[in-house]
Design a protein around this motif. Structure first.
Motif, PDB file in Angstrom:
ATOM      1  N   TYR A 216       0.839  -1.214   0.000  1.00  0.00           N
ATOM      2  CA  TYR A 216       0.000   0.000   0.000  1.00  0.00           C
ATOM      3  C   TYR A 216       0.867   1.255   0.000  1.00  0.00           C
ATOM      4  O   TYR A 216       0.473   2.288  -0.509  1.00  0.00           O
ATOM      5  CB  TYR A 216      -0.941  -0.007   1.204  1.00  0.00           C
ATOM      6  CG  TYR A 216      -1.965  -1.105   1.126  1.00  0.00           C
ATOM      7  CD1 TYR A 216      -3.194  -0.902   0.500  1.00  0.00           C
ATOM      8  CD2 TYR A 216      -1.691  -2.375   1.623  1.00  0.00           C
ATOM      9  CE1 TYR A 216      -4.129  -1.930   0.387  1.00  0.00           C
ATOM     10  CE2 TYR A 216      -2.612  -3.414   1.521  1.00  0.00           C
ATOM     11  CZ  TYR A 216      -3.826  -3.177   0.895  1.00  0.00           C
ATOM     12  OH  TYR A 216      -4.737  -4.187   0.779  1.00  0.00           O
TER      13      TYR A 216
ATOM     14  N   HIS B 215      -5.136   1.938  -6.239  1.00  0.00           N
ATOM     15  CA  HIS B 215      -6.273   1.774  -5.322  1.00  0.00           C
ATOM     16  C   HIS B 215      -7.344   0.830  -5.871  1.00  0.00           C
ATOM     17  O   HIS B 215      -8.234   0.398  -5.137  1.00  0.00           O
ATOM     18  CB  HIS B 215      -6.890   3.143  -4.981  1.00  0.00           C
ATOM     19  CG  HIS B 215      -7.681   3.746  -6.110  1.00  0.00           C
ATOM     20  ND1 HIS B 215      -7.118   4.653  -6.986  1.00  0.00           N
ATOM     21  CD2 HIS B 215      -8.966   3.567  -6.510  1.00  0.00           C
ATOM     22  CE1 HIS B 215      -8.040   5.009  -7.881  1.00  0.00           C
ATOM     23  NE2 HIS B 215      -9.170   4.361  -7.609  1.00  0.00           N
ATOM     24  N   GLN B 216      -7.241   0.488  -7.164  1.00  0.00           N
ATOM     25  CA  GLN B 216      -8.232  -0.400  -7.777  1.00  0.00           C
ATOM     26  C   GLN B 216      -7.874  -1.882  -7.605  1.00  0.00           C
ATOM     27  O   GLN B 216      -8.567  -2.753  -8.123  1.00  0.00           O
ATOM     28  CB  GLN B 216      -8.381  -0.064  -9.271  1.00  0.00           C
ATOM     29  CG  GLN B 216      -8.985   1.318  -9.505  1.00  0.00           C
ATOM     30  CD  GLN B 216      -8.957   1.705 -10.970  1.00  0.00           C
ATOM     31  OE1 GLN B 216      -8.014   2.289 -11.472  1.00  0.00           O
ATOM     32  NE2 GLN B 216     -10.016   1.348 -11.682  1.00  0.00           N
TER      33      GLN B 216
ATOM     34  N   ARG C 237      -1.548  -5.797  -5.564  1.00  0.00           N
ATOM     35  CA  ARG C 237      -0.551  -4.704  -5.488  1.00  0.00           C
ATOM     36  C   ARG C 237       0.858  -5.275  -5.316  1.00  0.00           C
ATOM     37  O   ARG C 237       1.808  -4.758  -5.890  1.00  0.00           O
ATOM     38  CB  ARG C 237      -0.858  -3.782  -4.308  1.00  0.00           C
ATOM     39  CG  ARG C 237      -2.066  -2.927  -4.510  1.00  0.00           C
ATOM     40  CD  ARG C 237      -2.202  -1.967  -3.358  1.00  0.00           C
ATOM     41  NE  ARG C 237      -3.571  -1.474  -3.263  1.00  0.00           N
ATOM     42  CZ  ARG C 237      -3.906  -0.334  -2.682  1.00  0.00           C
ATOM     43  NH1 ARG C 237      -2.992   0.419  -2.136  1.00  0.00           N
ATOM     44  NH2 ARG C 237      -5.158   0.048  -2.629  1.00  0.00           N
TER      45      ARG C 237
ATOM     46  N   PRO D 270       0.310   6.320  -5.531  1.00  0.00           N
ATOM     47  CA  PRO D 270      -1.142   6.248  -5.807  1.00  0.00           C
ATOM     48  C   PRO D 270      -1.590   7.115  -6.983  1.00  0.00           C
ATOM     49  O   PRO D 270      -2.686   6.922  -7.509  1.00  0.00           O
ATOM     50  CB  PRO D 270      -1.768   6.753  -4.496  1.00  0.00           C
ATOM     51  CG  PRO D 270      -0.715   7.584  -3.849  1.00  0.00           C
ATOM     52  CD  PRO D 270       0.602   6.982  -4.250  1.00  0.00           C
TER      53      PRO D 270
END
Length: 335
Positions: free
Chosen positions: A113, A165-166, A172, A118
């Motif tokens: 993350y 974010h998708q 990820r 992003p």
């Protein structure tokens, strides 16, 4: 020279990193505080053969991630060195030719993350190393290569237009692996790459990493505190405690006949399928304050086999029956 050392792609020798965590100079003068030095890594040596995986395990704060950052050049060593393919890597990192070496050594970070921008599309994220290292400059060729990399980690080339974010955490991390593979690296430093993921997703990512290793002959340093994961991916295991290696052995030897009391303690804490209902041995005691480590063997306050020598003399790592271990009790045959 031994057979192993002639084949070693990666060789760390007496690697050490000390951080100055003192209060600001004026505070120290006014309050009479001494300088505070944190020995995050203190004389770690190991070798990794080409195409093999060495896993480093230990509790949080034992210096595993600092070793990872030393090997990719994010930190400069305080002492010791790191050779890659027979070349002094830290000296090479400072030269213009060091870019070629950086292509060959890549890192997969712990948090999928935090490690992906992003605001960038997946295409931009994976294409960045291709552009940065001038591997490809033709845009259609870059697009095609990004599509190939996404396929290699089990994603679709259609995903390149999406944003991080998708995707789920596991997806990820696959994007992070694709980015790391963009430069055709030979050595991947994996800093707890699955610890932020669910167990079922961990297995998928680990299987992808094993498949890629077989297909591309990759060499891994795998950092983890999860011994079940380590058993799945490693060829050799190094156990770290407070900045030092206390045991280094091949996987089967370490899991079947652990020598160091700390290794035994870690393995005893793992739940086992056939021991249902049997009380597990918890890892006893706390990791000491690294700013004020115990004298002698750093593990002696928690060790059931400690004696007077353990509290006064620091054990050196020795090879006993093919296993590298730093323990007076093992050396003296007390355990």
């Amino acid at each position: 020279m031994s057979e192993v050392s002639t084949k070693a792609l990666v060789r760390a020798t007496d690697l050490a990193k000390t951080f100055d965590v003192s209060a600001p100079w004026l505070n120290r003068v006014l309050e009479g505080q001494p300088r505070m030095l944190l020995k995050a890594v203190d004389g770690v040596s190991f070798e990794i053969e080409k195409g093999k995986t060495l896993a480093l395990v230990g509790e949080s704060g034992c210096g595993k991630s600092t070793v990872a950052r030393l090997l990719v050049g994010l930190y400069e060593p305080t002492r010791g060195g790191f050779e890659f393919d027979g070349e002094d890597a830290h000296a090479a990192f400072k030269t213009p030719e060091g870019r070629k070496l950086r292509r060959r050594i890549q890192m997969i970070f712990q948090d999928p993350y935090a490690s992906l921008n992003p605001r960038w599309t997946v295409e931009d994220i994976i294409a960045e190393p291709l552009r940065e290292h001038e591997i490809l400059s033709d845009e259609p060729a870059i697009k095609e290569r990004v599509g190939e990399l996404l396929k290699s980690v089990g994603l679709s080339p259609l995903d390149m237009v999406k944003f991080p974010h998708q995707f789920s955490g596991g997806q990820r991390q696959r994007i992070s692996i694709a980015r790391a593979l963009a430069t055709h690296p030979e050595f991947l430093v994996c800093d707890e790459p699955t610890s932020a993921l669910d167990v079922s997703v961990q297995a998928q990512v680990l299987n992808i990493m094993k498949d890629l290793q077989r297909q591309q002959g990759l060499t891994y340093l795998f950092i983890s505190h999860n011994l079940a994961v380590v058993r799945h991916v490693s060829d050799q295991v190094g156990v770290m405690y407070l900045g030092r290696l206390v045991e280094l052995a091949d996987k089967h030897t370490l899991f079947d006949t652990p020598r160091h009391p700390y290794t035994r303690m870690l393995l005893d804490a793992i739940p086992k399928m056939h021991d249902t209902g049997k009380a597990r041995t918890p890892v006893s005691g706390e990791v000491p304050n690294p700013l004020n480590p115990p004298s002698g063997c750093a593990f002696h306050p928690r060790c059931p086999h400690a004696n007077a020598r353990c509290s006064s003399e620091r054990p050196k790592i020795q090879t006993l029956a093919g296993v590298k271990v730093a323990c007076h009790a093992v050396e003296e045959g007390r355990i």
